[in-house]
Write an enzyme that holds these catalytic residues in place. Structure first.
Site, PDB file in Angstrom:
ATOM      1  N   ALA A 169      45.928  56.538  40.061  1.00  0.00           N
ATOM      2  CA  ALA A 169      47.250  57.151  40.762  1.00  0.00           C
ATOM      3  C   ALA A 169      46.773  56.836  42.143  1.00  0.00           C
ATOM      4  CB  ALA A 169      47.685  58.414  40.051  1.00  0.00           C
TER       5      ALA A 169
ATOM      6  N   GLY B   4      44.157  56.477  36.567  1.00  0.00           N
ATOM      7  CA  GLY B   4      45.473  56.019  35.940  1.00  0.00           C
ATOM      8  C   GLY B   4      45.299  54.849  35.513  1.00  0.00           C
TER       9      GLY B   4
ATOM     10  N   GLU C  83      43.740  54.550  32.325  1.00  0.00           N
ATOM     11  CA  GLU C  83      44.457  55.153  31.296  1.00  0.00           C
ATOM     12  C   GLU C  83      45.442  54.217  31.110  1.00  0.00           C
ATOM     13  OE1 GLU C  83      45.169  58.744  33.833  1.00  0.00           O
ATOM     14  OE2 GLU C  83      45.072  59.804  32.161  1.00  0.00           O
TER      15      GLU C  83
ATOM     16  N   GLU D  55      38.593  61.525  38.114  1.00  0.00           N
ATOM     17  CA  GLU D  55      39.293  62.682  38.570  1.00  0.00           C
ATOM     18  C   GLU D  55      38.726  63.804  39.156  1.00  0.00           C
ATOM     19  OE1 GLU D  55      40.103  60.808  36.046  1.00  0.00           O
ATOM     20  OE2 GLU D  55      42.241  60.043  36.125  1.00  0.00           O
TER      21      GLU D  55
HETATM   22  N1  COA Z   1      45.121  55.864  45.858  1.00  0.00           N
HETATM   23  C1  COA Z   1      45.457  55.500  46.964  1.00  0.00           C
HETATM   24  N2  COA Z   1      44.834  54.729  47.803  1.00  0.00           N
HETATM   25  C2  COA Z   1      43.770  54.014  46.984  1.00  0.00           C
HETATM   26  C3  COA Z   1      43.344  54.214  45.660  1.00  0.00           C
HETATM   27  C4  COA Z   1      44.156  55.322  45.312  1.00  0.00           C
HETATM   28  N3  COA Z   1      43.576  55.474  43.881  1.00  0.00           N
HETATM   29  N4  COA Z   1      42.302  53.469  45.549  1.00  0.00           N
HETATM   30  C5  COA Z   1      41.918  52.874  46.859  1.00  0.00           C
HETATM   31  N5  COA Z   1      43.021  52.912  47.458  1.00  0.00           N
HETATM   32  C6  COA Z   1      43.145  52.540  49.088  1.00  0.00           C
HETATM   33  C7  COA Z   1      42.127  53.019  50.036  1.00  0.00           C
HETATM   34  O1  COA Z   1      42.692  54.108  50.510  1.00  0.00           O
HETATM   35  C8  COA Z   1      42.014  51.844  50.934  1.00  0.00           C
HETATM   36  O2  COA Z   1      43.428  51.831  51.700  1.00  0.00           O
HETATM   37  P1  COA Z   1      43.174  51.811  53.370  1.00  0.00           P
HETATM   38  O3  COA Z   1      42.761  50.367  53.380  1.00  0.00           O
HETATM   39  O4  COA Z   1      44.574  51.835  53.907  1.00  0.00           O
HETATM   40  O5  COA Z   1      42.040  52.510  53.923  1.00  0.00           O
HETATM   41  C9  COA Z   1      42.457  50.372  49.948  1.00  0.00           C
HETATM   42  O6  COA Z   1      42.632  51.142  48.884  1.00  0.00           O
HETATM   43  C10 COA Z   1      41.059  49.904  49.892  1.00  0.00           C
HETATM   44  O7  COA Z   1      40.232  50.938  49.432  1.00  0.00           O
HETATM   45  P2  COA Z   1      38.487  51.058  49.521  1.00  0.00           P
HETATM   46  O8  COA Z   1      38.253  52.291  49.295  1.00  0.00           O
HETATM   47  O9  COA Z   1      38.457  50.838  51.245  1.00  0.00           O
HETATM   48  O10 COA Z   1      37.864  49.816  48.907  1.00  0.00           O
HETATM   49  P3  COA Z   1      36.384  49.905  48.370  1.00  0.00           P
HETATM   50  O11 COA Z   1      36.134  48.409  47.840  1.00  0.00           O
HETATM   51  O12 COA Z   1      35.696  50.507  49.385  1.00  0.00           O
HETATM   52  O13 COA Z   1      36.513  50.831  47.272  1.00  0.00           O
HETATM   53  C11 COA Z   1      37.129  51.924  44.997  1.00  0.00           C
HETATM   54  C12 COA Z   1      37.118  50.594  45.978  1.00  0.00           C
HETATM   55  C13 COA Z   1      38.285  51.391  43.981  1.00  0.00           C
HETATM   56  C14 COA Z   1      35.679  52.124  44.690  1.00  0.00           C
HETATM   57  C15 COA Z   1      37.623  53.187  45.977  1.00  0.00           C
HETATM   58  O14 COA Z   1      39.063  52.649  46.609  1.00  0.00           O
HETATM   59  C16 COA Z   1      38.095  54.279  45.167  1.00  0.00           C
HETATM   60  O15 COA Z   1      37.112  55.014  44.656  1.00  0.00           O
HETATM   61  N6  COA Z   1      39.448  54.608  44.860  1.00  0.00           N
HETATM   62  C17 COA Z   1      39.912  55.744  44.416  1.00  0.00           C
HETATM   63  C18 COA Z   1      39.527  56.122  42.761  1.00  0.00           C
HETATM   64  C19 COA Z   1      40.009  57.094  42.078  1.00  0.00           C
HETATM   65  O16 COA Z   1      39.700  58.248  42.322  1.00  0.00           O
HETATM   66  N7  COA Z   1      41.023  57.222  41.126  1.00  0.00           N
HETATM   67  C20 COA Z   1      41.507  58.091  40.574  1.00  0.00           C
HETATM   68  C21 COA Z   1      42.695  58.600  41.093  1.00  0.00           C
HETATM   69  S1  COA Z   1      43.332  59.641  40.194  1.00  0.00           S
END
Ligand code: COA
Length: 258
Positions: free
Chosen positions: A65, A110, A113, A133
């Site tokens: 999400a 999400g 999910e 989460e």
């Molecule tokens: N919500 C909002 N934005 C998200 C996102 C999410 N769940 N997951 C990634 N993004 C965004 C990042 O903020 C970033 O945006 P920016 O370029 O404007 O800063 C962009 O997507 C790229 O992500 P980034 O973190 O820089 O890539 P990465 O390759 O270093 O890492 C992940 C990839 C997926 C491991 C990391 O983005 C992550 O941990 N995301 C969140 C996962 C999460 O907690 N999901 C559960 C949510 S309830």
């Protein structure tokens, strides 16, 4: 027509691409609203025999999400948020037409999910799965606590949900979260191959197996009774006549879905 998803109908397969690659295809409210409309299309468009949900780009299926929307949400709004997710994902799960998740990268929160709400999952070798989460002070809210437990068992589900750690595609395969792991470039072809087989089978029977399998996890339904009802109803269909007669005559059954 859509801004945050992209859809395509090829060979009666409806492809839904979550399309925010610069945000790892995170599910904001606009995506959820558009996804709901695309799911409606699966139900109503007779040209659609099955669907594939996947992500745009090579890094992410859906990384969860949209965390950016979380900071301003009250507990009351949290109920609405979760309920909307539950309704949409349940509609995927209950779809009488097969919906496969083609997991092309991160399937987190999400995203995991969403993949679990699909009827089954295939993954590219670079896919990663997780319910992170708890790292945010949150729990899965789009059915994840329930579907993950049903799919991989309580012990493994709790480990994933309590650590927030990711597992790679091969572990997801070993844990029963996905059916196949294939090289990235073969992911869509694999989905098409499986669906092509399903398209040759009796559509009403397909819908009934989905309904009965889902009922196994619904505490309000006597799922064995349901199986008897659905099994017996097959005998009133033209498809059963076509299928059984074709078998006897050693011919290929061409089903009409009646
Ligand atoms: N919500 C909002 N934005 C998200 C996102 C999410 N769940 N997951 C990634 N993004 C965004 C990042 O903020 C970033 O945006 P920016 O370029 O404007 O800063 C962009 O997507 C790229 O992500 P980034 O973190 O820089 O890539 P990465 O390759 O270093 O890492 C992940 C990839 C997926 C491991 C990391 O983005 C992550 O941990 N995301 C969140 C996962 C999460 O907690 N999901 C559960 C949510 S309830």
């Amino acid at each position: 027509m859509y801004q945050t998803i992209r859809t395509e109908l090829t060979d009666n397969i409806f492809f839904i691409y979550i399309n925010r690659p610069d945000k790892m295809n995170a599910l904001n409210q606009e995506v959820m609203t558009e996804l709901a409309l695309a799911i409606d299309e699966i139900y109503t468009n007779t040209q659609i025999k099955s669907a594939v949900i996947t992500g745009t780009g090579e890094k992410a299926f859906v990384a969860g999400a949209d965390i950016a929307e979380f900071l301003t949400i009250s507990a009351q709004q949290g109920i609405e948020l979760a309920k909307k997710g539950h309704v949409i994902f349940k509609r995927i799960e209950d779809s009488p037409k097969p919906i496969i998740a083609a997991v092309n990268g991160f399937a987190l929160g999400g995203g995991c999910e969403l993949a679990m709400a699909c009827h089954f999952r295939i993954a590219s070798a670079n896919a990663e799965f997780g319910q992170p989460e708890v790292k945010l002070g949150l729990i899965p809210g789009y059915g994840g606590t329930q579907r993950l437990t049903a799919l991989i068992g309580k012990g493994k589900a709790l480990e994933l949900m309590m650590t927030g750690n990711m597992i790679n595609a091969n572990d997801a395969l070993a844990w029963g979260l996905v059916n196949y792991v294939v090289p990235s470039e073969e992911l869509i072809a694999k989905a098409k191959e499986i669906l092509k087989t399903i398209h040759t089978r009796a559509p009403l029977a397909i819908a009934r197996v989905i309904k009965c399998a889902n009922a196994a996890f619904d505490k309000d339904i006597d799922s064995y009774e349901l199986e008897i009802a659905e099994f017996s109803a097959c005998f009133a269909t033209k498809d059963l006549q076509i299928g059984a007669a074709a078998f006897i005559k050693k011919e290929k059954a061409i089903f009409t879905g009646e």
